[in-house]
Design a protein around this motif. Structure first.
Motif, short mmCIF file in Angstrom:
data_model
loop_
_atom_site.label_atom_id
_atom_site.label_comp_id
_atom_site.label_asym_id
_atom_site.label_seq_id
_atom_site.Cartn_x
_atom_site.Cartn_y
_atom_site.Cartn_z
N GLU A 30 0.84 -1.19 0.00
CA GLU A 30 0.00 0.00 0.00
C GLU A 30 0.88 1.25 0.00
OE1 GLU A 30 -2.95 2.38 3.13
OE2 GLU A 30 -1.98 0.48 3.69
N LYS A 31 0.58 2.18 -0.87
CA LYS A 31 1.31 3.45 -0.91
C LYS A 31 0.65 4.44 0.02
CE LYS A 31 3.11 2.97 -5.63
NZ LYS A 31 4.51 2.86 -5.23
N ILE A 32 1.47 5.30 0.63
CA ILE A 32 0.94 6.29 1.56
C ILE A 32 1.06 7.67 0.94
CG2 ILE A 32 1.72 4.84 3.47
CD1 ILE A 32 3.80 7.09 4.07
N LYS A 33 0.45 8.63 1.58
CA LYS A 33 0.54 10.02 1.14
C LYS A 33 1.98 10.51 1.29
CE LYS A 33 -1.42 14.60 2.02
NZ LYS A 33 -2.35 15.39 2.88
N THR A 34 2.46 11.21 0.29
CA THR A 34 3.84 11.69 0.29
C THR A 34 4.11 12.58 1.49
OG1 THR A 34 3.90 11.60 -2.11
CG2 THR A 34 5.60 12.90 -1.04
N PRO A 35 5.13 12.26 2.31
CA PRO A 35 5.43 13.09 3.49
C PRO A 35 6.08 14.41 3.09
CG PRO A 35 7.08 11.38 3.25
CD PRO A 35 6.05 11.11 2.20
N GLU B 145 8.72 1.87 -2.86
CA GLU B 145 7.60 0.98 -3.15
C GLU B 145 6.38 1.29 -2.29
OE1 GLU B 145 9.74 -2.98 -4.95
OE2 GLU B 145 9.16 -3.01 -2.84
N ARG B 146 6.59 2.02 -1.20
CA ARG B 146 5.47 2.49 -0.38
C ARG B 146 5.05 3.91 -0.74
NH1 ARG B 146 4.68 -0.14 4.50
NH2 ARG B 146 2.70 0.99 4.45
N GLY B 147 5.69 4.50 -1.77
CA GLY B 147 5.35 5.84 -2.19
C GLY B 147 6.02 6.94 -1.39
N VAL B 148 7.12 6.60 -0.69
CA VAL B 148 7.82 7.57 0.15
C VAL B 148 9.11 8.01 -0.54
CG1 VAL B 148 8.91 7.96 2.39
CG2 VAL B 148 6.89 6.48 2.23
N ILE C 59 13.43 -1.15 9.18
CA ILE C 59 13.48 0.26 9.59
C ILE C 59 12.61 1.12 8.68
CG2 ILE C 59 14.99 2.27 9.76
CD1 ILE C 59 17.18 0.36 10.78
N ALA C 60 12.68 0.87 7.37
CA ALA C 60 11.84 1.63 6.44
C ALA C 60 10.36 1.45 6.77
CB ALA C 60 12.13 1.21 5.00
N ASP C 61 9.97 0.23 7.12
CA ASP C 61 8.57 -0.01 7.49
C ASP C 61 8.19 0.73 8.76
OD1 ASP C 61 8.07 -1.58 5.30
OD2 ASP C 61 8.16 -3.49 6.36
N LYS C 62 9.10 0.77 9.74
CA LYS C 62 8.81 1.51 10.99
C LYS C 62 8.59 2.99 10.70
CE LYS C 62 9.11 -1.43 14.49
NZ LYS C 62 8.04 -1.60 15.51
N ILE C 63 9.47 3.56 9.88
CA ILE C 63 9.34 4.99 9.57
C ILE C 63 8.08 5.25 8.77
CG2 ILE C 63 10.40 6.92 8.31
CD1 ILE C 63 13.13 5.71 9.04
N THR C 64 7.77 4.37 7.83
CA THR C 64 6.57 4.54 7.01
C THR C 64 5.31 4.54 7.87
OG1 THR C 64 7.66 3.47 5.13
CG2 THR C 64 5.27 3.63 5.06
N LEU D 237 5.10 5.55 10.91
CA LEU D 237 5.05 6.85 11.59
C LEU D 237 4.56 7.93 10.63
CD1 LEU D 237 8.42 6.81 13.62
CD2 LEU D 237 6.09 6.54 14.51
N LEU D 238 5.01 7.87 9.38
CA LEU D 238 4.62 8.88 8.40
C LEU D 238 3.14 8.79 8.07
CD1 LEU D 238 7.68 8.65 5.96
CD2 LEU D 238 7.22 10.42 7.67
N LYS D 239 2.56 7.58 8.15
CA LYS D 239 1.13 7.43 7.89
C LYS D 239 0.30 8.19 8.90
CE LYS D 239 -0.55 3.43 6.84
NZ LYS D 239 -0.82 1.96 6.86
#
Length: 514
Positions: free
Chosen positions: A68-73, A95-98, A505-510, A512-514
């Motif tokens: 799933e892609k998230i809104k660009t931080p 790949e998550r849109g970040v 780590i990328a998943d953890k940050i993603t 938080l960004l969500k």
């Protein structure tokens, strides 16, 4: 509905598909989940498979790894280092849109290999482009071995993506997966171009000299050129040799701990002899290829372990230092493993607490001292760029009265020069390695031979300092927003584990960004 068939034994002269046809004449598609060679002496060598197979008319549900892609931080995460941890963190982000920003002190892979070749051939060290620094990092670029002991749900994803960028498909099921130094050089540029096309900004020849903080909260980084990049999320994936960054973190008050590690030598045999030891009368069978080995010995009296590490069938011994006045050796294999030599590190475990107590930097100082002594030993022997080496029998027993045995031609592109490695190593390390060799000879008859030789020094198995992080948030326990990653941070022990760490780590940050 598909089913899993584990531990399916296939003799080396038989075919897997024929076996499956005999077991399930009306089967549908299948895929190999795991393949290994069983060469124990109690029977003839054979392959052992785990297979998933579908009924006739059905299909297999293959993993797709879509996210799933998230809104660009508003602020892009920053990643320092393009080794496996940094590259796979960046890949997971895009790949998550970040969008993210990736920094590398060295050059891209095409320029990096030029620096490496200059060092191997002429002894001209490029401190930015060598076997440890530059695009791809240490292990990923020098060899491409993907063996790991960790258990992680991210391993299939890492293997899948490497295949997507050009690695051989069998890395997804072989018990000893290996891309090869030659093929990994074609994988990395494809990965880089994908990152750039999907929102990752990459800065080569840009060393990060400072992590920026307000109080203890991370706010960004400053490059060697004085440019600042702001972000509350900085992934530090600088590898096991970036001592300058660790010293900067120490000066900034970031919590560090001393970490146990291992050092020793690298031993080289004829590959044909290793094949004979492991495969016996089947050693020339075309399906078996270059044999490998994995050895370990634990001394119950001292609690010290000696073990083989980074075994390279059909490989080469490489000079891998990062300082002009130090010598380090490492190993690599190309994909076909067609060198006439086999090599492996034989290293001694060094317990931090027992050896250095409260001195966090004890391991670093020991490592640096040994590498400098190795370099000086080459100069004293009349060399310039060669690796220090010694016949294995001389290392074990000392030279005879007639003098040291001559070195034979070996695999190192830098050459080798005869040095008393038995005197160069600290006595306790030397004695433990000697004890290990004697033990290995009992399990692999012929391992001790006059045809083998040892090279020094194998000192970069891992970083002797850990950048301590919280086990849940994966952030520094002292400085929020700093994410120590991979081997250099003390949380991985090879390509696959470092890549998985970057993904975590990328998943953890993603999240938080969500």
């Amino acid at each position: 509905m598909s089913k899993i068939i584990p531990n399916l034994e296939i003799p080396i002269d038989q075919d897997l598909e024929e076996k499956l046809q005999w077991m399930m004449p009306e089967h549908g598609p299948y895929r190999i989940l795991r393949q290994s060679v069983d060469a124990r002496r109690s029977h003839s060598p054979h392959f052992v498979y785990t297979v998933e197979i579908a009924e006739k008319g059905e299909t297999l549900n293959l993993p797709t790894f879509e996210f799933e892609k998230i809104k660009t931080p508003s602020e892009k995460p920053l990643i320092v280092g393009t080794g496996p941890a940094g590259l796979f963190a960046a890949l997971r982000f895009v790949e998550r849109g970040v969008p993210c920003v990736l920094f590398e002190r060295g050059s891209d892979s095409a320029q990096r290999i030029k620096g490496i070749n200059q060092y191997w051939r002429y002894g001209k060290l490029d401190p930015r482009n060598n076997v440890c620094f530059g695009e791809g990092g240490a292990g990923l670029y020098s060899d491409g071995k993907l063996i790991t002991r960790i258990k992680s749900d991210h391993i299939p994803y890492v293997m899948n993506r490497l295949v997507q960028f050009g690695a051989p498909a069998e890395i997804q099921w072989l018990s000893n997966p290996h891309v090869g130094s030659d093929r990994i050089r074609r994988v990395i540029p494809k990965m880089r171009e994908f990152l750039k096309a999907n929102g990752c900004e990459i800065h080569f020849n840009t060393q990060i000299t400072e992590v920026l903080f307000e109080g203890k909260q991370v706010t960004g980084v400053r490059t060697e050129h004085g440019t600042e990049f702001k972000s509350p999320h900085v992934i530090l994936a600088t590898g096991h040799s970036a001592e300058d960054m660790i010293q900067h973190l120490r000066d900034s008050g970031v919590h560090l701990d001393g970490k146990s590690f291992a050092m020793g030598l690298r031993v080289e045999h004829s590959q044909s002899e290793i094949n004979k030891i492991q495969y016996r009368q089947f050693s020339e069978h075309p399906k078996l290829g270059a044999a490998n080995y994995k050895l370990a010995h634990h001394d119950n009296n001292t609690g010290v372990g000696v073990y083989s590490f980074c075994m390279c069938p059909g490989g080469y011994v490489l000079s891998s230092g990062t300082e002009a006045d130090g010598i380090v050796c490492n190993g690599m294999s190309n994909y076909n493993r067609n060198s006439p030599f086999a090599n492996a590190a034989i290293v001694v475990s060094i317990d931090h607490t027992k050896n250095f107590g409260a001195d966090i930097w004890g391991g670093m100082k020991m490592r640096r001292d040994l590498e400098t002594r190795a370099y000086n030993s080459v100069l004293e022997a009349g060399g310039t760029r060669e690796l220090p080496a010694q016949n294995l029998m001389d290392f074990l027993k000392g030279p005879s009265k007639s003098g040291p045995r001559a070195l034979r031609a070996g695999s190192s592109p830098s050459g080798a020069i005869n040095v008393r490695l038995d005197e160069l190593l600290p006595a306790n390390m030397r004695d433990r390695i000697r004890q290990g060799f004697e033990n290995f000879q009992r399990s692999m008859k012929g391992f001790i031979t006059e045809e083998a030789q040892v090279y020094g020094v194998e000192s970069r198995t891992s970083c002797p300092v850990r950048i301590t992080r919280d086990s849940e948030t994966l952030q520094s326990i002292s400085h929020p927003g700093l994410y120590p990653a991979g081997e250099g941070a003390g949380y991985a022990g090879g390509i696959t584990s470092a890549a998985c760490d970057g993904v975590r780590i990328a998943d953890k940050i993603t999240e938080l960004l969500k």
